[in-house]
Design an enzyme around this catalytic site. Sequence first.
Site, PDB file in Angstrom:
ATOM      1  CB  SER A  43      -3.129   8.244 -29.938  1.00 25.83           C
ATOM      2  OG  SER A  43      -1.920   8.782 -30.400  1.00 25.83           O
TER       3      SER A  43
ATOM      4  CB  THR B  62      -2.819  24.963 -32.290  1.00 27.13           C
ATOM      5  OG1 THR B  62      -1.980  23.825 -32.465  1.00 27.13           O
ATOM      6  CG2 THR B  62      -2.524  25.993 -33.366  1.00 27.13           C
TER       7      THR B  62
ATOM      8  CD  GLU C 277      -7.362  18.691 -36.174  1.00 28.23           C
ATOM      9  OE1 GLU C 277      -8.456  18.467 -35.624  1.00 28.23           O
ATOM     10  OE2 GLU C 277      -6.318  18.928 -35.544  1.00 28.23           O
TER      11      GLU C 277
ATOM     12  CD  GLN D 229      23.228   9.666 -63.590  1.00 23.89           C
ATOM     13  OE1 GLN D 229      24.011   9.026 -62.875  1.00 23.89           O
ATOM     14  NE2 GLN D 229      22.805   9.224 -64.753  1.00 23.89           N
TER      15      GLN D 229
ATOM     16  N   PRO E 289      -2.003  15.803 -20.925  1.00 24.72           N
ATOM     17  CG  PRO E 289      -1.128  16.993 -19.125  1.00 24.72           C
ATOM     18  CD  PRO E 289      -2.391  16.780 -19.897  1.00 24.72           C
ATOM     19  N   GLY E 290      -1.778  13.092 -20.333  1.00 22.66           N
ATOM     20  CA  GLY E 290      -1.816  11.621 -20.301  1.00 22.66           C
ATOM     21  C   GLY E 290      -2.575  10.972 -21.442  1.00 22.66           C
TER      22      GLY E 290
HETATM   23  C1  LIG Z   1       2.722  21.515 -32.411  1.00 21.75           C
HETATM   24  C2  LIG Z   1       1.529  20.730 -31.938  1.00 21.75           C
HETATM   25  C3  LIG Z   1       0.264  21.294 -31.988  1.00 21.75           C
HETATM   26  C4  LIG Z   1      -0.846  20.584 -31.514  1.00 21.75           C
HETATM   27  N1  LIG Z   1      -2.082  21.191 -31.503  1.00 21.75           N
HETATM   28  C5  LIG Z   1      -3.100  20.562 -30.857  1.00 21.75           C
HETATM   29  C6  LIG Z   1      -4.351  21.236 -30.662  1.00 21.75           C
HETATM   30  O1  LIG Z   1      -4.566  22.365 -31.111  1.00 21.75           O
HETATM   31  N2  LIG Z   1      -5.327  20.589 -29.955  1.00 21.75           N
HETATM   32  C7  LIG Z   1      -5.151  19.339 -29.453  1.00 21.75           C
HETATM   33  O2  LIG Z   1      -6.062  18.822 -28.814  1.00 21.75           O
HETATM   34  N3  LIG Z   1      -3.982  18.680 -29.625  1.00 21.75           N
HETATM   35  C8  LIG Z   1      -2.954  19.265 -30.311  1.00 21.75           C
HETATM   36  N4  LIG Z   1      -1.769  18.610 -30.476  1.00 21.75           N
HETATM   37  C9  LIG Z   1      -1.611  17.267 -29.919  1.00 21.75           C
HETATM   38  C10 LIG Z   1      -1.517  16.165 -30.965  1.00 21.75           C
HETATM   39  O3  LIG Z   1      -2.739  15.992 -31.622  1.00 21.75           O
HETATM   40  C11 LIG Z   1      -1.041  14.896 -30.222  1.00 21.75           C
HETATM   41  O4  LIG Z   1       0.314  15.148 -29.869  1.00 21.75           O
HETATM   42  C12 LIG Z   1      -1.168  13.659 -31.050  1.00 21.75           C
HETATM   43  O5  LIG Z   1      -2.505  13.324 -31.253  1.00 21.75           O
HETATM   44  C13 LIG Z   1      -0.446  12.449 -30.409  1.00 21.75           C
HETATM   45  O6  LIG Z   1      -0.792  12.301 -29.065  1.00 21.75           O
HETATM   46  P1  LIG Z   1       0.371  12.138 -27.955  1.00 21.75           P
HETATM   47  O7  LIG Z   1       1.319  13.266 -28.145  1.00 21.75           O
HETATM   48  O8  LIG Z   1      -0.280  11.990 -26.643  1.00 21.75           O
HETATM   49  O9  LIG Z   1       1.132  10.818 -28.367  1.00 21.75           O
HETATM   50  P2  LIG Z   1       0.748   9.334 -27.895  1.00 21.75           P
HETATM   51  O10 LIG Z   1      -0.690   9.091 -28.138  1.00 21.75           O
HETATM   52  O11 LIG Z   1       1.283   9.118 -26.546  1.00 21.75           O
HETATM   53  O12 LIG Z   1       1.590   8.485 -28.929  1.00 21.75           O
HETATM   54  C14 LIG Z   1       2.988   8.153 -28.756  1.00 21.75           C
HETATM   55  C15 LIG Z   1       3.364   7.199 -29.889  1.00 21.75           C
HETATM   56  O13 LIG Z   1       2.575   6.003 -29.785  1.00 21.75           O
HETATM   57  C16 LIG Z   1       1.927   5.775 -31.020  1.00 21.75           C
HETATM   58  N5  LIG Z   1       0.621   5.146 -30.808  1.00 21.75           N
HETATM   59  C17 LIG Z   1      -0.375   5.555 -29.972  1.00 21.75           C
HETATM   60  N6  LIG Z   1      -1.440   4.750 -30.094  1.00 21.75           N
HETATM   61  C18 LIG Z   1      -1.134   3.832 -31.039  1.00 21.75           C
HETATM   62  C19 LIG Z   1      -1.828   2.734 -31.645  1.00 21.75           C
HETATM   63  N7  LIG Z   1      -3.097   2.441 -31.313  1.00 21.75           N
HETATM   64  N8  LIG Z   1      -1.175   1.993 -32.579  1.00 21.75           N
HETATM   65  C20 LIG Z   1       0.094   2.284 -32.944  1.00 21.75           C
HETATM   66  N9  LIG Z   1       0.793   3.312 -32.420  1.00 21.75           N
HETATM   67  C21 LIG Z   1       0.193   4.089 -31.498  1.00 21.75           C
HETATM   68  C22 LIG Z   1       1.765   7.152 -31.638  1.00 21.75           C
HETATM   69  O14 LIG Z   1       1.553   7.069 -33.037  1.00 21.75           O
HETATM   70  C23 LIG Z   1       3.085   7.794 -31.279  1.00 21.75           C
HETATM   71  O15 LIG Z   1       4.075   7.408 -32.194  1.00 21.75           O
HETATM   72  C24 LIG Z   1      -0.654  19.275 -31.012  1.00 21.75           C
HETATM   73  C25 LIG Z   1       0.611  18.698 -30.987  1.00 21.75           C
HETATM   74  C26 LIG Z   1       1.701  19.414 -31.431  1.00 21.75           C
HETATM   75  C27 LIG Z   1       3.065  18.773 -31.381  1.00 21.75           C
END
Ligand SMILES: Cc1cc2nc3c(=O)[nH]c(=O)nc-3n(C[C@H](O)[C@H](O)[C@H](O)COP(=O)(O)OP(=O)(O)OC[C@H]3O[C@@H](n4cnc5c(N)ncnc54)[C@H](O)[C@@H]3O)c2cc1C
Length: 381
Positions: A132, A158, A244, A281, A128-129
């Site tokens: 990226s 997933t 991946e 067109q 949750p926290g």
């Molecule tokens: C349908 C689905 C399936 C998934 N399946 C899996 C899975 O099987 N296993 C798993 O572990 N995860 C899974 N994920 C998680 C997915 O990999 C994460 O949602 C993704 O990596 C982004 O992390 P976050 O959601 O915490 O976003 P955050 O990291 O909070 O990012 C929020 C925003 O900030 C931006 N941001 C963050 N850091 C930076 C930076 N350094 N520079 C610029 N911009 C930045 C991001 O690009 C984004 O736009 C899944 C997600 C979804 C929606």
Amino acid sequence: MTHPYLTDDHHIFRQALRKFLEKEAYPHYDKWEEDRIIPRTFWEKLGQQGFLCPDLPERYGGAETDWGFSVVIEEELERVGTGLVGVSLHNDIVVPYITDYGSGEQKNRWLPKCTTGETITALAMTEPGAGSDLANIKTTAIRQGDHYVLNGQKTFITNGIHADLVVVACKTDPKAEPKHKGVSLLVVERGTEGFSRGRKLDKIGLHCQDTAELIFEDCRVPAENLLGEEGKGFLYMMDKLQQERLAVAIGAQVASEEMLHDTIDYTRSRKAFGQAVSDFQNTRFRLAEIATEIEMGRTFLDDLIDRHIKGEDVVKQVSMAKYKLTETARHTATVCMQLHGGYGYMEEYKIARRYRDTPVSSIYAGTNEIMKTIIAKKIGL
Ligand SMILES: Cc1cc2nc3c(=O)[nH]c(=O)nc-3n(C[C@H](O)[C@H](O)[C@H](O)COP(=O)(O)OP(=O)(O)OC[C@H]3O[C@@H](n4cnc5c(N)ncnc54)[C@H](O)[C@@H]3O)c2cc1C
């Protein structure tokens, strides 16, 4: 299709898979979307026909195929719908962790059932926290005798509901500096005390793909379930994230090709002001523009797959493909929906589902912003 890495054997395999999917997937897909899950029986049927992890050695039930066969599977599953992405995740993303970093004993224990479909796998990195910023995960696994005590929560996973084996990213050394050196990978098996599933998440798209929260509360994982070495989990993830991201790029490319194909057909058959919509067109130019982008994407992607199979270092190009091809798919979805008029907004038309399913490809497997940070570094910035 004329991918350079494909031989006659791959084409025969593709025909067999298509035939299988025409019977076992296409007619049921709408129902799976309604049910919000793909039945386990579909996984077992895939396994029985050799469509799960065909690249594994024969002793684990695989066919020792090259990765071109896995690409064929990814492409044909995507043609049915992006909701089947969990199968590619199992084949090409999670199982390779066990193949590449597992001990002989772990492989013997886990891999045979991964090829039959009796075991479904998941990869739990995101919390949750922290998504990226993977080095900042909070899940801990503290060694106590011959067990690790795992505590934490994962989200967006997933195959989270179906998973029998979950590769969990955790901190075995929460105080390590730099932080990524404290990360390890533990394999948690279904039924382990302290491991439970949270909510099955309600998404705007990919309705039949099961995505869930996972919870670990004083979960006692045998120490022999550690994958590879303690403290190397982050490196393993960075390595495996390449395939991946490439898989996501392949899915996005196929989605774009499908949308273009369907929209050409639709605009040819739809009449307005006494002529086919494809004769305006505007329609011709919009479709010509996206056809150009899509063909250029295919050429870049095919070369990249070929180089990946040969084991070349293509980190920069994989990041570029993941970013660009997923953006192209999003743009294609918008243009194609518009050209369908009101029908494009109706569930009975495939473009509506593609429009919902496509945006996530620029988010998962590392967001496109993260892809750009990698590309920037690789070009010397
Ligand atoms: C349908 C689905 C399936 C998934 N399946 C899996 C899975 O099987 N296993 C798993 O572990 N995860 C899974 N994920 C998680 C997915 O990999 C994460 O949602 C993704 O990596 C982004 O992390 P976050 O959601 O915490 O976003 P955050 O990291 O909070 O990012 C929020 C925003 O900030 C931006 N941001 C963050 N850091 C930076 C930076 N350094 N520079 C610029 N911009 C930045 C991001 O690009 C984004 O736009 C899944 C997600 C979804 C929606």
